[in-house]
Design a protein around this motif. Structure first.
Motif, short mmCIF file in Angstrom:
data_model
loop_
_atom_site.label_atom_id
_atom_site.label_comp_id
_atom_site.label_asym_id
_atom_site.label_seq_id
_atom_site.Cartn_x
_atom_site.Cartn_y
_atom_site.Cartn_z
N LYS A 1 1.85 11.22 -11.87
CA LYS A 1 2.80 11.91 -10.97
C LYS A 1 4.06 12.35 -11.71
O LYS A 1 5.02 12.82 -11.09
N ASN B 1 6.78 13.39 -7.15
CA ASN B 1 7.22 12.69 -5.95
C ASN B 1 8.57 12.03 -6.26
O ASN B 1 8.68 11.31 -7.25
N ARG C 1 0.82 -1.21 0.00
CA ARG C 1 0.00 0.00 0.00
C ARG C 1 0.86 1.26 0.00
O ARG C 1 0.53 2.25 -0.67
N ALA D 1 1.08 4.07 -3.29
CA ALA D 1 0.81 5.50 -3.17
C ALA D 1 1.84 6.35 -3.89
O ALA D 1 1.58 7.52 -4.21
N THR D 2 3.02 5.78 -4.19
CA THR D 2 4.07 6.54 -4.89
C THR D 2 4.08 6.26 -6.38
O THR D 2 4.93 6.78 -7.11
#
Length: 338
Positions: free
Chosen positions: A150, A164, A140, A144-145
């Motif tokens: 992104k 990120n 998890r 998220a990254t």
């Protein structure tokens, strides 16, 4: 009598030489290792570059220097190591691959997403080895990254930056196909028009195998048993073929099978009824990325996606009693299946 004996010997020898000449391959073969796998190139006998093997090796070395996650000095590794917010200039090859990756990401609704690099490592299929099921919390956290959304590109695809710093790209689902295309382009540049290029099962064929065969025979592996039997052998010309499946790179943990294709949605290896997906396309880079996307979708969504986008696709699906093929409409035209 002795003269007759020598004449007979000469006739037999000449016949043997003629037979050997007839049976010689109608093409030249070049092979080697690249990208952690093997490559093979067949070229119809014709004038070629004096040192063609060296040209091919040079081309593949360049691709590795751009796309490899295993080379800490590669362009891709430098992107992965860059901090958030820093604009990075992209080489022309990297621009091309990133633009195509983003196109397939958007087209597939995120089923193809090369930003799952850290998840691939976590599951033991990337740079970091050690194949075992990771902790759900770790999955998890890394999920998220990930996400191609992104990463930002300028309007000309000349530069990128990451939102990120933890975003990590792995281009293994598109780089082999791109490598095939690069080698094919090099052959074309050298005036070679009749060839087949294969890297780790990804293929692009052009022209003729011989004066008698228009195109090249390409086998579609039956994904069961020892994977040595072809389910289909198709004559391919001026097309690329790429296959993704769960039958070669996988492991078992706790009696459960985990394959190398990671779902960008869940962070887990994909689990569906698909044993393999084969995609036919004009270029191998696109075919390679699409094969991975369709594998992540599952059989129903993959077939619907193929129909919607006019793709020639062969799916091998586990139905409880075995593995059965399914064909998109375009693939039926190619194979003659009904």
């Amino acid at each position: 009598m002795r003269l007759l004996k020598y004449i007979l010997i000469f006739i037999i020898a000449a016949a043997c030489i003629f037979r050997l000449w007839q049976e010689r391959p109608s093409y030249e073969t070049i092979s080697g290792r690249t990208m952690g796998t093997y490559y093979g190139i067949k070229i119809k006998n014709s004038p070629a570059a004096a040192d063609l093997a060296a040209e091919i090796e040079k081309t593949l070395t360049e691709v590795n220097a751009e796309m490899s996650v295993f080379d800490p000095d590669s362009e891709l590794s430098k992107i992965n190591a860059a901090p958030a917010g820093q604009w990075l200039e992209l080489s022309e090859p990297m621009r091309k691959v990133m633009k195509k990756a983003h196109e397939i990401y958007r087209l597939s609704g995120g089923a193809f997403d090369p930003t799952v690099g850290r998840l691939i490592d976590l599951w033991g299929f990337g740079v970091k080895k050690g194949k075992k099921r990771p902790d759900d919390k770790e999955i998890r956290a890394l999920l998220a990254t990930s996400g191609f959304d992104k990463i930002r590109f300028d309007k000309d695809w000349q530069k990128l930056k990451k939102d990120n710093s933890e975003v990590t790209l792995n281009l293994s689902a598109i780089a082999k196909g791109y490598g095939v295309d690069r080698v094919a382009e090099k052959l074309e540049e050298l005036g070679i028009r009749d060839y087949v290029v294969e890297i780790g099962g990804e293929v692009r064929a052009a022209g003729r195998k011989s004066e008698d065969v228009d195109g090249w025979n390409v086998g579609i592996v039956k994904p069961e048993g020892h994977y040595t039997e072809n389910a289909y052998v198709l004559t391919v010309k001026n097309r690329a073929v790429a296959t993704s499946g769960d039958y070669r790179n996988f492991y078992y943990d706790g009696g459960r099978k985990f394959s190398h294709t990671i779902s960008p949605q869940t962070g887990y290896p994909v689990e569906n009824g698909l044993a393999s997906v084969t995609v036919f396309h004009d270029d191998c880079m696109t075919a390679d990325a699409l094969a991975t996307a369709l594998t992540a979708m599952g059989e129903k969504e993959a077939l619907a996606f193929a129909e919607e986008n006019g793709l020639a696709v062969i799916l091998f699906v586990r139905d409880g009693s075995g593995i059965v093929p399914q064909f998109s409409s375009e693939a039926k035209k190619m194979t003659g299946e009904k």
